[in-house]
Design a protein around this motif. Structure first.
Motif, PDB file in Angstrom:
ATOM      1  N   ASN A 218      -7.644   1.146   8.516  1.00 56.02           N
ATOM      2  CA  ASN A 218      -7.293   1.944   7.342  1.00 56.02           C
ATOM      3  C   ASN A 218      -8.521   2.393   6.557  1.00 56.02           C
ATOM      4  N   ASP A 219      -9.569   1.572   6.539  1.00 56.22           N
ATOM      5  CA  ASP A 219     -10.791   1.971   5.849  1.00 56.22           C
ATOM      6  C   ASP A 219     -11.419   3.208   6.483  1.00 56.22           C
ATOM      7  N   ALA A 220     -11.171   3.409   7.774  1.00 54.58           N
ATOM      8  CA  ALA A 220     -11.736   4.566   8.470  1.00 54.58           C
ATOM      9  C   ALA A 220     -11.130   5.876   7.994  1.00 54.58           C
ATOM     10  N   SER A 221     -10.016   5.814   7.271  1.00 54.90           N
ATOM     11  CA  SER A 221      -9.384   7.038   6.787  1.00 54.90           C
ATOM     12  C   SER A 221     -10.260   7.771   5.786  1.00 54.90           C
ATOM     13  N   ARG A 222     -11.157   7.016   5.101  1.00 57.19           N
ATOM     14  CA  ARG A 222     -11.989   7.569   4.034  1.00 57.19           C
ATOM     15  C   ARG A 222     -11.124   8.262   2.976  1.00 57.19           C
ATOM     16  N   ASN A 223      -9.923   7.712   2.784  1.00 63.98           N
ATOM     17  CA  ASN A 223      -8.973   8.275   1.829  1.00 63.98           C
ATOM     18  C   ASN A 223      -8.661   7.203   0.788  1.00 63.98           C
ATOM     19  N   ARG A 224      -9.014   7.463  -0.456  1.00 64.34           N
ATOM     20  CA  ARG A 224      -8.872   6.439  -1.503  1.00 64.34           C
ATOM     21  C   ARG A 224      -7.434   6.008  -1.711  1.00 64.34           C
ATOM     22  N   PHE A 225      -6.467   6.913  -1.467  1.00 64.34           N
ATOM     23  CA  PHE A 225      -5.073   6.556  -1.668  1.00 64.34           C
ATOM     24  C   PHE A 225      -4.570   5.642  -0.554  1.00 64.34           C
ATOM     25  N   ILE A 226      -4.996   5.923   0.670  1.00 62.41           N
ATOM     26  CA  ILE A 226      -4.623   5.049   1.789  1.00 62.41           C
ATOM     27  C   ILE A 226      -5.244   3.678   1.621  1.00 62.41           C
ATOM     28  N   VAL A 227      -6.522   3.648   1.293  1.00 54.36           N
ATOM     29  CA  VAL A 227      -7.218   2.366   1.117  1.00 54.36           C
ATOM     30  C   VAL A 227      -6.607   1.576  -0.033  1.00 54.36           C
ATOM     31  N   GLY A 228      -6.276   2.249  -1.149  1.00 52.88           N
ATOM     32  CA  GLY A 228      -5.666   1.563  -2.274  1.00 52.88           C
ATOM     33  C   GLY A 228      -4.272   1.045  -1.963  1.00 52.88           C
ATOM     34  N   PHE A 229      -3.503   1.833  -1.231  1.00 55.71           N
ATOM     35  CA  PHE A 229      -2.146   1.420  -0.866  1.00 55.71           C
ATOM     36  C   PHE A 229      -2.164   0.194   0.038  1.00 55.71           C
TER      37      PHE A 229
END
Length: 346
Positions: A218-229
């Motif tokens: 999930n960290d590879a998404s580089r998307n703050r919303f995905i990482v936060g979720f």
């Protein structure tokens, strides 16, 4: 964040990057390193100075030449590179898992801060993420109540998780070869193989390994919303349904083999195999989570064990409302629709 944490994390990533260069070769310019490490040029200059002080590189005019490869002793310890929030999360999840915490139990933020060795505000900041999801409820005098959740909540969570996980997995296989995530994925694979060899006595260690794999992806998404979720995902998938320990060893072994297939697809950068293994694993996790939620009339007869769906040939795997025993984690047959890119709807 602890002092110099950003620098220490970037420094460790820089040491890993040095391994790609030959002795006596030029390691490149500040702008290239700034882009590769995602830090400012000021931080890169500080990293180069530290490299030089450790006799890793030498300055030759404007060139920076590698003198020796980095060794484990050059790296900062992991505990010094973690954000305070990450430390609180890790400690809290371990407390939930090993402290026999159940729905309705009160949580005292001040007591947790003493136990974790962090400030009370750090614990409060972490706990404040969850009330909007209905997982925690604020009580008087800084206390909290740990809540359960409904089947509808679980269904919604699984739907979002499947989309986010696949998005992250497909982003993962596009990472450059020198990204540190690949090295972490290899370590996670090795740890899976070691755990499988000792599964009879170490099967409870799977929880931390499960969290590491999905966090890495999930960290590879580089998307703050995905990482936060992912904080919510970690709270539920990796800890909540582990309160039921029935058939835990068998469920964890099944999950380890699913993980290895998933990791293999990622390492081969095979998008089709990644989608198939990801969605199959998400479907299994969904059935496992649903089976962990007590429902009226679902209690088995006294002395009778719950069935493990993955070990049974009967039943319709496409029906999410069928009876799967509580705690049947990662034990269900993969969903027949697991090849769809946007996750399983069944």
């Amino acid at each position: 964040m602890k002092p110099n944490t950003v620098f220490k994390r970037a420094y460790n990533r820089g040491l890993t990057r040095l391994r790609h260069y030959a002795i006596a070769s030029d390691i490149g310019s500040e702008p290239s390193w700034s882009q590769a490490l995602a830090v400012s040029r000021t931080t890169v200059r500080a990293i180069f100075s530290a490299f030089a002080a450790g006799a890793l590189i030498a300055y030759d005019g404007r060139r920076k030449v590698l003198l020796r490869p980095p060794v484990p002793a050059d790296f900062y310890p992991e505990v010094e590179t973690e954000q305070v929030g990450a430390i609180v999360e890790k400690q809290f999840m371990q407390w939930i898992l090993h402290g026999d915490c159940k729905p309705g139990q009160q949580i005292n933020a001040l007591e947790l801060s003493r136990q974790f060795g962090v400030s009370p505000s750090a614990v409060r900041d972490y706990l404040n993420r969850f009330p909007r999801y209905g997982l925690l409820e604020r009580g008087p005098s800084g206390s909290w109540v740990f809540k359960g959740f409904t089947e509808d909540f679980a269904e919604e969570l699984c739907e979002v998780r499947a989309m986010f996980e696949l998005r992250s997995a497909l982003r993962f296989i596009s990472l450059a070869d020198d990204e540190t995530a690949w090295a972490e994925l290899s370590r996670i694979r090795d740890d899976h193989l070691a755990l499988i060899d000792e599964a009879d006595i170490r099967f409870t260690d799977f929880s931390a390994l499960d969290e590491r794999l999905h966090r890495c992806i999930n960290d590879a998404s580089r998307n703050r919303f995905i990482v936060g979720f992912y904080d919510v995902i970690s709270m539920i998938f990796h800890y909540h349904y582990q309160w039921n320990k029935r058939d835990e060893r068998q469920r964890n072994i099944v999950a380890m083999h699913e993980h290895l297939a998933y990791i293999d697809a990622l390492q081969r950068r095979d998008a089709s195999a990644v989608a198939q293994s990801c969605n199959a694993h998400m479907a299994t996790a969904r059935l496992t989570l649903l089976s962990s939620i007590p429902r009226v009339g679902d209690a088995p007869e006294t002395g009778r064990a719950w069935p493990i769906p993955a070990l049974s040939r009967g039943g319709d795997p496409s029906r999410g409302r069928t009876r799967h025993g509580p705690g049947a984690r990662n034990g269900c047959r993969p969903c027949e629709n697991s090849s769809r890119l946007m996750g399983c709807d069944d």
